[in-house]
Design an enzyme around this catalytic site. Structure first.
Site, PDB file in Angstrom:
ATOM      1  N   CYS A   1       6.963   2.640  -0.489  1.00  0.00           N
ATOM      2  CA  CYS A   1       6.517   3.428  -1.217  1.00  0.00           C
ATOM      3  C   CYS A   1       6.371   3.956   0.722  1.00  0.00           C
ATOM      4  O   CYS A   1       5.930   5.921   0.523  1.00  0.00           O
ATOM      5  CB  CYS A   1       5.487   3.796  -1.880  1.00  0.00           C
ATOM      6  SG  CYS A   1       4.042   3.375  -1.488  1.00  0.00           S
TER       7      CYS A   1
ATOM      8  N   ASP B   1       2.257   3.843   1.129  1.00  0.00           N
ATOM      9  CA  ASP B   1       1.107   3.928   1.216  1.00  0.00           C
ATOM     10  C   ASP B   1       0.236   3.225   1.795  1.00  0.00           C
ATOM     11  O   ASP B   1       1.623   1.252   2.347  1.00  0.00           O
ATOM     12  CB  ASP B   1       0.870   3.885  -0.181  1.00  0.00           C
ATOM     13  CG  ASP B   1       1.542   5.352  -0.895  1.00  0.00           C
ATOM     14  OD1 ASP B   1       1.202   6.197  -0.299  1.00  0.00           O
ATOM     15  OD2 ASP B   1       1.553   4.892  -1.998  1.00  0.00           O
TER      16      ASP B   1
ATOM     17  N   CYS C   1      -1.445   5.289  -3.789  1.00  0.00           N
ATOM     18  CA  CYS C   1      -1.598   5.977  -5.732  1.00  0.00           C
ATOM     19  C   CYS C   1      -2.650   5.904  -6.099  1.00  0.00           C
ATOM     20  O   CYS C   1      -3.599   5.543  -5.936  1.00  0.00           O
ATOM     21  CB  CYS C   1      -0.743   5.923  -5.530  1.00  0.00           C
ATOM     22  SG  CYS C   1      -0.308   4.402  -6.486  1.00  0.00           S
TER      23      CYS C   1
ATOM     24  N   CYS D   1       2.123  -0.991  -5.938  1.00  0.00           N
ATOM     25  CA  CYS D   1       1.270  -1.319  -5.973  1.00  0.00           C
ATOM     26  C   CYS D   1      -0.066  -2.325  -6.090  1.00  0.00           C
ATOM     27  O   CYS D   1      -0.591  -2.104  -4.903  1.00  0.00           O
ATOM     28  CB  CYS D   1       0.822   0.076  -6.924  1.00  0.00           C
ATOM     29  SG  CYS D   1       1.556   1.099  -6.916  1.00  0.00           S
TER      30      CYS D   1
HETATM   31 FE1  FES Z   1       2.378   3.267  -3.280  1.00  0.00          FE
HETATM   32 FE2  FES Z   1       1.145   2.959  -5.392  1.00  0.00          FE
HETATM   33  S1  FES Z   1       3.242   4.315  -4.899  1.00  0.00           S
HETATM   34  S2  FES Z   1       1.040   2.132  -3.950  1.00  0.00           S
END
Ligand code: FES
Length: 211
Positions: free
Chosen positions: A36, A38, A63, A107
Protein backbone atom coordinates in the site's frame (compact mmCIF):
# COMPACT_ATOMS: atom_id res chain seq x y z
CA UNK A 1 -21.73 3.08 9.56
CA UNK A 2 -20.32 -0.19 10.90
CA UNK A 3 -16.51 -0.32 10.89
CA UNK A 4 -14.94 -3.61 9.77
CA UNK A 5 -12.68 -3.43 12.86
CA UNK A 6 -12.80 -5.03 16.31
CA UNK A 7 -13.35 -2.82 19.36
CA UNK A 8 -9.67 -3.39 20.30
CA UNK A 9 -8.46 -2.11 16.92
CA UNK A 10 -10.63 0.98 17.24
CA UNK A 11 -9.47 1.59 20.80
CA UNK A 12 -5.77 1.38 19.82
CA UNK A 13 -6.42 3.55 16.77
CA UNK A 14 -8.10 6.23 18.87
CA UNK A 15 -5.62 6.03 21.75
CA UNK A 16 -2.39 4.60 20.37
CA UNK A 17 0.23 3.67 22.99
CA UNK A 18 3.89 4.63 22.75
CA UNK A 19 3.53 7.06 19.85
CA UNK A 20 6.48 9.28 19.04
CA UNK A 21 10.19 9.24 18.56
CA UNK A 22 13.02 8.26 20.93
CA UNK A 23 15.95 10.66 20.71
CA UNK A 24 19.23 8.72 20.44
CA UNK A 25 17.59 5.30 20.18
CA UNK A 26 19.67 2.10 20.37
CA UNK A 27 17.90 0.82 17.25
CA UNK A 28 15.48 2.29 14.73
CA UNK A 29 13.77 1.43 11.49
CA UNK A 30 11.56 2.86 8.80
CA UNK A 31 9.60 0.25 6.90
CA UNK A 32 7.34 0.72 3.91
CA UNK A 33 4.67 -1.68 2.75
CA UNK A 34 4.96 -2.80 -0.88
CA UNK A 35 1.21 -3.53 -0.74
CA UNK A 36 0.00 0.00 0.00
CA UNK A 37 3.02 2.33 0.22
CA UNK A 38 2.31 3.23 3.87
CA UNK A 39 5.15 3.50 6.36
CA UNK A 40 5.97 2.90 9.99
CA UNK A 41 9.01 3.97 12.03
CA UNK A 42 10.04 2.07 15.19
CA UNK A 43 12.56 3.21 17.83
CA UNK A 44 13.91 1.05 20.66
CA UNK A 45 16.02 1.48 23.76
CA UNK A 46 17.70 -1.65 25.13
CA UNK A 47 18.80 -2.28 28.72
CA UNK A 48 22.18 -4.01 28.21
CA UNK A 49 22.21 -5.74 31.63
CA UNK A 50 19.05 -7.70 30.86
CA UNK A 51 19.07 -7.44 27.05
CA UNK A 52 15.44 -6.31 27.24
CA UNK A 53 13.56 -3.60 25.38
CA UNK A 54 13.26 -0.92 28.02
CA UNK A 55 11.49 1.62 25.82
CA UNK A 56 9.85 1.54 22.41
CA UNK A 57 8.00 4.12 20.34
CA UNK A 58 6.53 4.23 16.87
CA UNK A 59 5.38 6.74 14.29
CA UNK A 60 2.81 5.67 11.74
CA UNK A 61 2.25 7.18 8.34
CA UNK A 62 -0.59 4.91 7.42
CA UNK A 63 -4.09 3.64 7.94
CA UNK A 64 -6.07 2.86 11.10
CA UNK A 65 -4.76 -0.74 11.08
CA UNK A 66 -1.23 0.53 10.73
CA UNK A 67 -1.67 2.76 13.79
CA UNK A 68 -3.40 0.05 15.82
CA UNK A 69 -0.80 -2.62 14.98
CA UNK A 70 2.05 -0.20 15.65
CA UNK A 71 0.50 0.44 19.04
CA UNK A 72 0.00 -3.24 19.85
CA UNK A 73 3.50 -4.36 18.85
CA UNK A 74 5.02 -1.74 21.15
CA UNK A 75 2.95 -3.19 24.00
CA UNK A 76 3.89 -6.76 23.08
CA UNK A 77 7.61 -5.95 22.80
CA UNK A 78 8.14 -3.68 25.80
CA UNK A 79 10.00 -5.50 28.58
CA UNK A 80 10.76 -8.53 26.39
CA UNK A 81 14.29 -9.71 25.68
CA UNK A 82 15.63 -9.06 22.20
CA UNK A 83 15.34 -12.78 21.42
CA UNK A 84 11.70 -12.91 22.57
CA UNK A 85 10.77 -9.72 20.71
CA UNK A 86 12.24 -11.12 17.49
CA UNK A 87 9.78 -13.99 17.67
CA UNK A 88 6.65 -11.80 17.78
CA UNK A 89 4.64 -12.66 14.67
CA UNK A 90 2.12 -10.64 12.68
CA UNK A 91 -0.45 -13.29 13.63
CA UNK A 92 0.17 -12.59 17.33
CA UNK A 93 -0.20 -8.85 16.68
CA UNK A 94 -3.40 -9.38 14.74
CA UNK A 95 -4.80 -11.82 17.36
CA UNK A 96 -4.00 -9.35 20.15
CA UNK A 97 -6.10 -6.83 18.23
CA UNK A 98 -9.02 -9.24 18.02
CA UNK A 99 -8.31 -9.89 14.32
CA UNK A 100 -7.97 -7.66 11.29
CA UNK A 101 -9.94 -7.83 8.04
CA UNK A 102 -8.03 -10.05 5.54
CA UNK A 103 -7.35 -7.12 3.26
CA UNK A 104 -5.54 -5.45 6.18
CA UNK A 105 -3.20 -8.35 7.04
CA UNK A 106 -0.25 -6.53 5.43
CA UNK A 107 -0.69 -3.67 7.94
CA UNK A 108 0.27 -5.97 10.84
CA UNK A 109 3.07 -7.50 8.74
CA UNK A 110 4.41 -3.97 8.26
CA UNK A 111 4.43 -3.19 11.98
CA UNK A 112 6.16 -6.47 12.86
CA UNK A 113 8.73 -5.90 10.10
CA UNK A 114 9.33 -2.46 11.62
CA UNK A 115 10.03 -4.02 15.01
CA UNK A 116 12.35 -6.69 13.54
CA UNK A 117 14.29 -4.13 11.52
CA UNK A 118 14.75 -1.91 14.58
CA UNK A 119 16.17 -4.97 16.41
CA UNK A 120 18.46 -5.78 13.46
CA UNK A 121 19.61 -2.16 13.44
CA UNK A 122 20.37 -2.42 17.18
CA UNK A 123 22.35 -5.64 16.67
CA UNK A 124 24.29 -4.24 13.73
CA UNK A 125 25.20 -1.03 15.53
CA UNK A 126 26.37 -2.92 18.60
CA UNK A 127 28.38 -5.65 16.86
CA UNK A 128 25.89 -8.34 17.91
CA UNK A 129 25.12 -9.83 14.49
CA UNK A 130 25.47 -13.60 14.79
CA UNK A 131 24.93 -14.63 11.18
CA UNK A 132 27.79 -12.88 9.40
CA UNK A 133 26.65 -13.09 5.80
CA UNK A 134 29.00 -11.15 3.49
CA UNK A 135 27.35 -8.01 2.10
CA UNK A 136 26.63 -8.05 -1.64
CA UNK A 137 25.59 -5.33 -4.10
CA UNK A 138 22.11 -6.84 -4.00
CA UNK A 139 22.00 -6.55 -0.20
CA UNK A 140 22.89 -2.87 -0.52
CA UNK A 141 20.22 -2.36 -3.17
CA UNK A 142 17.68 -3.98 -0.85
CA UNK A 143 18.55 -1.45 1.85
CA UNK A 144 18.27 1.41 -0.61
CA UNK A 145 14.65 0.36 -1.13
CA UNK A 146 14.12 1.81 2.33
CA UNK A 147 15.50 5.24 1.45
CA UNK A 148 12.81 7.59 0.26
CA UNK A 149 13.05 9.99 -2.63
CA UNK A 150 11.29 13.00 -1.06
CA UNK A 151 10.38 14.35 -4.49
CA UNK A 152 8.00 11.46 -5.15
CA UNK A 153 7.51 9.83 -1.74
CA UNK A 154 8.69 6.52 -3.26
CA UNK A 155 11.98 4.74 -2.63
CA UNK A 156 15.23 5.41 -4.53
CA UNK A 157 15.20 2.04 -6.29
CA UNK A 158 11.62 2.28 -7.49
CA UNK A 159 12.20 5.79 -8.80
CA UNK A 160 15.36 4.69 -10.71
CA UNK A 161 17.67 7.07 -8.87
CA UNK A 162 20.37 4.45 -8.26
CA UNK A 163 22.82 4.79 -11.13
CA UNK A 164 25.46 2.41 -9.78
CA UNK A 165 26.58 0.51 -6.72
CA UNK A 166 30.23 -0.51 -6.34
CA UNK A 167 31.52 -2.78 -3.61
CA UNK A 168 35.10 -3.87 -3.03
CA UNK A 169 36.93 -4.93 0.14
CA UNK A 170 34.29 -3.43 2.41
CA UNK A 171 34.24 -0.10 0.56
CA UNK A 172 30.83 0.77 -0.84
CA UNK A 173 30.07 3.54 -3.31
CA UNK A 174 26.53 4.49 -4.33
CA UNK A 175 25.98 6.76 -7.32
CA UNK A 176 22.72 8.69 -7.34
CA UNK A 177 21.26 10.07 -10.54
CA UNK A 178 20.65 13.55 -9.16
CA UNK A 179 22.67 16.79 -9.13
CA UNK A 180 24.74 17.30 -5.95
CA UNK A 181 23.19 20.73 -5.47
CA UNK A 182 19.63 19.36 -5.48
CA UNK A 183 17.77 20.51 -2.36
CA UNK A 184 17.22 16.91 -1.21
CA UNK A 185 20.75 15.61 -1.98
CA UNK A 186 22.16 16.10 1.57
CA UNK A 187 19.16 14.37 3.20
CA UNK A 188 19.32 11.45 0.75
CA UNK A 189 23.07 11.09 1.33
CA UNK A 190 22.62 11.04 5.09
CA UNK A 191 19.90 8.39 4.89
CA UNK A 192 21.97 6.18 2.59
CA UNK A 193 24.93 6.36 4.97
CA UNK A 194 22.66 5.49 7.87
CA UNK A 195 21.31 2.41 6.12
CA UNK A 196 24.60 1.04 4.75
CA UNK A 197 27.21 1.92 7.40
CA UNK A 198 25.88 -0.46 10.11
CA UNK A 199 26.42 -3.54 7.88
CA UNK A 200 29.01 -5.58 9.76
CA UNK A 201 31.61 -5.89 6.97
CA UNK A 202 31.31 -2.37 5.50
CA UNK A 203 34.29 -0.14 6.31
CA UNK A 204 33.51 2.94 4.26
CA UNK A 205 30.50 4.34 2.41
CA UNK A 206 30.71 7.00 -0.28
CA UNK A 207 27.69 8.63 -1.87
CA UNK A 208 28.24 10.35 -5.20
CA UNK A 209 25.84 12.39 -7.30
CA UNK A 210 25.95 12.49 -11.08
CA UNK A 211 26.54 16.23 -11.53
FE1 FES B 1 -1.25 0.57 4.40
FE2 FES B 1 -2.71 -0.41 6.30
S1 FES B 1 -3.38 0.12 4.31
S2 FES B 1 -0.60 -0.11 6.32
Amino acid sequence: MKFPYSETVLEHFRHPRNVGKIEEPDGKSMEGSPACGDMVAVYIKVAPETNTISDIKFESYGCASNIATGSIITELAKGKTIEEAKKITWKQASDALGGLPKIKAHCSVLAVEGLRSAITDYEERHGLVKEKIPTTVEAIRKRLKKVMNPVTGLDLVRTNLIKDIYLKDGNARVVIDMPANHQFAPAIKEEIMEKIEPLWDIKKVEVKFTE
